[in-house]
Design an enzyme around this catalytic site. Structure first.
Site, PDB file in Angstrom:
ATOM      1  CB  CYS A  56      -2.952   0.927 -10.564  1.00  0.00           C
ATOM      2  SG  CYS A  56      -2.987  -0.862 -10.268  1.00  0.00           S
ATOM      3  CB  CYS A 104       0.025   0.374  -7.812  1.00  0.00           C
ATOM      4  SG  CYS A 104      -1.406  -0.049  -6.784  1.00  0.00           S
ATOM      5  CB  CYS A 124      -9.999 -11.045   4.552  1.00  0.00           C
ATOM      6  SG  CYS A 124     -11.100 -10.103   5.593  1.00  0.00           S
TER       7      CYS A 124
END
Length: 135
Positions: A56, A104, A124
Site C-alpha cells: 500500500c 493494509c 526483522c
C-alpha cells in the site's frame, strides 16, 4: 492467526490482492509466510531513504534506523510512528510479536528484544514486503 482486513483502512479480498502483488509478496504479506534469509536485495541496501509497505506504500522505516543484524533479513531498531502495528503470533509452537502494516494489515515480519540502542528492538522484516524509496 494474525490480522483481519476488517481492521484496516485498505481492505481488499484475496483476488484483489493477487492482482496487485507478486506471488511471493502475496505469500508473505497476505498469508504470513517468511522469505528465505539472505534473498532480499534490501538486506544489503545502505542508501538513504524510506522503506514503505510493498502492498500500500505506507512509510514504515527510515534508513537511519536500519542495521545489519546478521540474520539475513532487513532489520530496523525503530519504525516510523504510526506505520506498523503488532499482534501476538503463536504459530510454530512459540510466541512471537508479529509486525504488520498499519494501513493494509500486510504481514511484515516480527519484532524481538535483541536489537541495538536506543530501543533495544530488532524489527526483522521480510524484504519482499517492502519497497525502498531513495532520498
Amino acid at each position: 492467526m494474525g490480522t483481519s482486513n476488517r481492521e484496516f483502512e485498505i481492505n481488499k479480498n484475496e483476488e484483489e490482492w493477487r492482482e496487485v502483488l507478486t506471488p511471493e509478496q502475496f505469500c508473505v504479506l497476505r498469508q504470513h509466510a517468511t522469505e528465505r534469509p539472505h534473498t532480499s536485495a534490501l538486506n544489503k541496501e545502505y542508501a538513504q531513504g524510506t522503506y514503505v509497505c510493498a502492498a500500500c506504500g505506507l512509510p514504515l522505516f527510515t534508513s537511519n534506523t536500519k542495521f545489519d543484524s546478521g540474520t539475513g533479513w532487513p532489520s530496523f531498531f525503530q519504525p516510523i510512528e504510526g506505520g506498523i502495528g503488532t499482534t501476538v503470533d503463536k504459530s510454530l509452537f512459540m510466541t512471537r510479536i508479529e509486525v504488520h502494516c498499519n494501513r493494509c494489515g500486510g504481514h511484515l515480519g516480527h519484532v524481538f528484544d535483541d536489537g541495538p540502542e536506543p530501543t533495544g528492538k530488532r524489527y526483522c522484516i521480510n524484504g519482499v514486503g517492502l519497497k525502498f524509496i531513495a532520498d
